[in-house]
Design a protein around this motif. Structure first.
Motif, mmCIF file in Angstrom:
data_model
loop_
_atom_site.group_PDB
_atom_site.id
_atom_site.type_symbol
_atom_site.label_atom_id
_atom_site.label_comp_id
_atom_site.label_asym_id
_atom_site.label_seq_id
_atom_site.Cartn_x
_atom_site.Cartn_y
_atom_site.Cartn_z
ATOM 1 N N MET A 152 1.046 -1.080 0.330
ATOM 2 C CA MET A 152 0.171 -0.032 -0.178
ATOM 3 C C MET A 152 1.164 0.951 0.009
ATOM 4 S SD MET A 152 -3.030 -0.871 0.054
ATOM 5 C CE MET A 152 -4.210 -1.677 0.246
ATOM 6 N N LEU A 153 2.115 2.004 0.765
ATOM 7 C CA LEU A 153 3.356 2.271 0.850
ATOM 8 C C LEU A 153 3.920 2.916 -0.231
ATOM 9 C CD1 LEU A 153 4.104 4.362 2.706
ATOM 10 C CD2 LEU A 153 6.147 2.655 3.319
ATOM 11 N N ALA A 154 4.069 1.440 -0.988
ATOM 12 C CA ALA A 154 4.647 1.702 -2.404
ATOM 13 C C ALA A 154 3.951 2.113 -3.417
ATOM 14 C CB ALA A 154 5.024 0.071 -3.166
ATOM 15 N N MET A 155 2.446 1.675 -2.766
ATOM 16 C CA MET A 155 1.520 2.180 -4.395
ATOM 17 C C MET A 155 1.321 3.424 -4.087
ATOM 18 S SD MET A 155 -0.864 1.405 -6.912
ATOM 19 C CE MET A 155 -1.107 -0.762 -7.072
ATOM 20 N N GLY A 156 0.650 3.913 -2.657
ATOM 21 C CA GLY A 156 0.949 5.263 -2.887
ATOM 22 C C GLY A 156 2.358 6.336 -3.235
ATOM 23 N N GLY A 157 3.464 5.719 -3.086
ATOM 24 C CA GLY A 157 4.933 6.495 -3.754
ATOM 25 C C GLY A 157 4.296 6.528 -5.357
ATOM 26 N N LEU A 158 4.082 5.274 -5.986
ATOM 27 C CA LEU A 158 3.966 5.259 -7.247
ATOM 28 C C LEU A 158 2.431 6.679 -8.133
ATOM 29 C CD1 LEU A 158 4.420 1.578 -8.023
ATOM 30 C CD2 LEU A 158 5.968 4.137 -8.382
ATOM 31 N N TRP A 159 1.768 6.748 -7.008
ATOM 32 C CA TRP A 159 0.581 6.887 -7.720
ATOM 33 C C TRP A 159 0.140 9.052 -7.103
ATOM 34 C CZ3 TRP A 159 -2.988 4.341 -10.490
ATOM 35 C CH2 TRP A 159 -3.749 5.073 -10.758
ATOM 36 N N GLY A 160 1.410 8.778 -6.139
ATOM 37 C CA GLY A 160 1.861 10.363 -6.044
ATOM 38 C C GLY A 160 2.461 11.307 -7.117
ATOM 39 N N TRP A 161 2.699 10.264 -8.262
ATOM 40 C CA TRP A 161 3.089 11.114 -9.484
ATOM 41 C C TRP A 161 2.769 11.112 -10.967
ATOM 42 C CZ3 TRP A 161 8.550 13.303 -9.079
ATOM 43 C CH2 TRP A 161 9.177 12.137 -7.528
ATOM 44 N N LEU A 162 1.206 10.620 -10.431
ATOM 45 C CA LEU A 162 0.360 10.317 -11.500
ATOM 46 C C LEU A 162 0.094 12.566 -11.354
ATOM 47 C CD1 LEU A 162 -2.114 9.512 -13.030
ATOM 48 C CD2 LEU A 162 -3.851 10.533 -10.589
ATOM 49 N N PRO A 163 -0.318 12.713 -13.017
ATOM 50 C CA PRO A 163 0.261 14.415 -13.918
ATOM 51 C C PRO A 163 -1.303 14.730 -13.160
ATOM 52 C CG PRO A 163 0.589 13.126 -15.422
ATOM 53 C CD PRO A 163 -0.174 12.156 -13.740
ATOM 54 N N CYS A 164 -1.221 15.653 -11.707
ATOM 55 C CA CYS A 164 -1.979 16.804 -11.294
ATOM 56 C C CYS A 164 -1.564 18.433 -11.746
ATOM 57 C CB CYS A 164 -2.152 16.316 -10.088
ATOM 58 S SG CYS A 164 -3.737 17.278 -8.932
ATOM 59 N N GLY A 165 -2.344 19.488 -11.575
ATOM 60 C CA GLY A 165 -2.077 20.207 -11.862
ATOM 61 C C GLY A 165 -1.506 21.142 -11.034
ATOM 62 N N MET A 166 -3.103 20.676 -9.813
ATOM 63 C CA MET A 166 -2.848 20.906 -8.498
ATOM 64 C C MET A 166 -1.872 21.441 -8.201
ATOM 65 S SD MET A 166 -5.363 20.881 -5.963
ATOM 66 C CE MET A 166 -4.543 19.175 -5.053
ATOM 67 N N VAL A 167 -1.328 20.247 -7.705
ATOM 68 C CA VAL A 167 0.578 19.704 -7.679
ATOM 69 C C VAL A 167 1.009 20.123 -8.456
ATOM 70 C CG1 VAL A 167 2.002 17.663 -7.384
ATOM 71 C CG2 VAL A 167 -0.855 17.196 -7.185
ATOM 72 N N TYR A 168 1.575 20.445 -9.426
ATOM 73 C CA TYR A 168 2.199 21.166 -10.252
ATOM 74 C C TYR A 168 2.332 23.020 -9.828
ATOM 75 C CZ TYR A 168 2.714 17.140 -13.781
ATOM 76 O OH TYR A 168 2.661 16.200 -14.143
ATOM 77 N N SER A 169 0.600 23.303 -9.312
ATOM 78 C CA SER A 169 1.324 24.380 -9.168
ATOM 79 C C SER A 169 1.890 25.186 -7.645
ATOM 80 C CB SER A 169 -0.278 25.292 -8.713
ATOM 81 O OG SER A 169 -0.728 24.649 -7.525
ATOM 82 N N VAL A 170 1.795 24.208 -7.233
ATOM 83 C CA VAL A 170 2.445 24.160 -5.699
ATOM 84 C C VAL A 170 3.833 23.518 -5.514
ATOM 85 C CG1 VAL A 170 2.490 23.346 -3.173
ATOM 86 C CG2 VAL A 170 0.106 23.383 -4.320
ATOM 87 N N LEU A 171 4.203 23.139 -6.609
ATOM 88 C CA LEU A 171 5.959 22.185 -6.372
ATOM 89 C C LEU A 171 6.337 24.267 -7.263
ATOM 90 C CD1 LEU A 171 5.719 19.023 -8.666
ATOM 91 C CD2 LEU A 171 6.873 19.712 -6.585
ATOM 92 N N LEU A 172 6.003 24.933 -7.756
ATOM 93 C CA LEU A 172 6.495 26.314 -8.461
ATOM 94 C C LEU A 172 6.604 26.552 -6.993
ATOM 95 C CD1 LEU A 172 7.043 28.336 -10.359
ATOM 96 C CD2 LEU A 172 4.999 28.987 -10.100
ATOM 97 N N THR A 173 6.138 26.720 -6.039
ATOM 98 C CA THR A 173 6.183 27.178 -4.610
ATOM 99 C C THR A 173 7.285 26.244 -4.216
ATOM 100 O OG1 THR A 173 4.015 28.018 -4.485
ATOM 101 C CG2 THR A 173 5.028 27.998 -2.666
ATOM 102 N N ALA A 174 7.323 25.588 -4.351
ATOM 103 C CA ALA A 174 8.730 24.850 -3.361
ATOM 104 C C ALA A 174 9.824 25.147 -4.597
ATOM 105 C CB ALA A 174 8.397 23.279 -3.322
ATOM 106 N N MET A 175 9.893 25.703 -5.122
ATOM 107 C CA MET A 175 10.774 25.735 -6.548
ATOM 108 C C MET A 175 11.933 27.222 -5.441
ATOM 109 S SD MET A 175 11.677 26.292 -10.143
ATOM 110 C CE MET A 175 10.852 27.815 -10.733
ATOM 111 N N LEU A 176 10.950 27.762 -6.110
ATOM 112 C CA LEU A 176 11.036 28.748 -4.574
ATOM 113 C C LEU A 176 11.493 29.170 -3.699
ATOM 114 C CD1 LEU A 176 7.803 31.113 -6.300
ATOM 115 C CD2 LEU A 176 10.415 30.662 -7.820
ATOM 116 N N THR A 177 11.819 28.121 -2.949
ATOM 117 C CA THR A 177 12.304 28.210 -1.572
ATOM 118 C C THR A 177 13.825 28.433 -1.423
ATOM 119 O OG1 THR A 177 12.030 26.079 -1.608
ATOM 120 C CG2 THR A 177 10.117 27.110 -0.426
ATOM 121 N N GLY A 178 13.834 27.258 -2.944
ATOM 122 C CA GLY A 178 15.725 27.523 -2.911
ATOM 123 C C GLY A 178 16.615 26.663 -2.230
ATOM 124 N N SER A 179 16.012 25.432 -1.479
ATOM 125 C CA SER A 179 16.768 24.634 -1.475
ATOM 126 C C SER A 179 15.862 23.456 -0.974
ATOM 127 C CB SER A 179 17.195 25.147 1.016
ATOM 128 O OG SER A 179 15.851 24.895 1.532
#
Length: 258
Positions: A152-179
């Motif tokens: 179950m843990l591994a399935m969730g780990g794989l499913w976390g990479w499912l393409p999602c516009g909402m996740v990508y929008s927050v990833l931009l914020t993560a990128m801007l933290t600079g670390s």
């Protein structure tokens, strides 16, 4: 990012989970009722027999899946945050970073409209992740049947990479933290924000999903996210004044001039 600035990211995850219900709600519901060694993944329809699963067992399955999913978010945040750190160290593009905060808050506005079903532009971002997902998706079949918490843990780990516009929008914020650490923290806060709804989905099932998908709920959640973005844009335009907005705006670690 400072500690308080993670609060809006958590709220974005919490409010944006109305979208997660549509994308992942059926998956989580299937995981919560799938009988070990008997029921394949995913399951589209819950049967009367499956609904008799013990609550503790159902919670354990759903919690394991979500731990893997949120872990993948944190890894992605660490990757983009670390990459941005390296680029900044080599180039020192402060002006580009300021532009990034404009873009991050514009993405919040877009996300709010996306949650409200007023504009679906973010869905185009999902096509960017399809090439990666085509390589990851076949791996999910190797985990069947889902008859252990580790699977179950591994399935969730794989499913976390499912393409999602909402996740990508927050990833931009993560990128801007600079670390890497701060990027992982942003995505962890976001993932924890989505957790209450998806845990409840795993326990309450279809009734909660129907309520969360009501238009009035989506519009209210989307409106709050949109207002976060507007407040952030106003703050960046004014040169980052009003420190009390730190708790509700996406901001850099230190104030920057426009």
């Amino acid at each position: 990012m400072t500690g308080p600035s993670l609060f809006p990211v958590f709220l974005i995850g919490l409010l944006g989970s109305v979208h997660c219900v549509g994308m992942c709600g059926g998956i989580v519901g299937a995981l919560s009722v799938a009988a070990p060694r008997a029921r394949p993944f995913p399951v589209a329809v819950m049967t009367a027999a499956s609904e008799r699963s013990e609550p503790a067992e159902r919670l354990w399955r759903v919690a394991s899946y979500n731990a893997g999913r949120i872990g993948s978010y944190a890894i992605a945040g660490a990757i983009v945050g670390g990459a941005a750190r390296g680029a900044q160290a080599m180039t020192g593009l402060t002006a580009l970073q300021v532009g990034g905060y404009w873009l991050a808050n514009l993405m919040l506005v877009a996300l709010g409209l996306y949650l409200m079903d007023a504009w679906r532009g973010l869905s185009r971002l999902e096509s960017l992740g399809q090439s990666l997902w085509r390589h990851i998706q076949p791996l999910t079949k190797r985990l069947l049947p889902l008859d252990s918490p580790l699977k179950m843990l591994a399935m969730g780990g794989l499913w976390g990479w499912l393409p999602c516009g909402m996740v990508y929008s927050v990833l931009l914020t993560a990128m801007l933290t600079g670390s890497a650490l701060s990027g992982a923290s942003v995505m962890l806060a976001f993932g924890l924000g989505t957790l209450p709804t998806l845990l409840a989905m795993g326990l309450a099932g279809a009734q909660l999903r129907q309520w969360m998908q009501r238009r009035v709920v989506r519009v209210l959640c989307g409106l709050v996210v949109l207002l976060f973005g507007v407040a952030g844009l106003m703050r960046v335009a004014a040169g980052m004044p009003l420190n009390w907005l730190d708790a509700v705006c996406i901001t850099p670690m230190t104030a920057v001039a426009p």
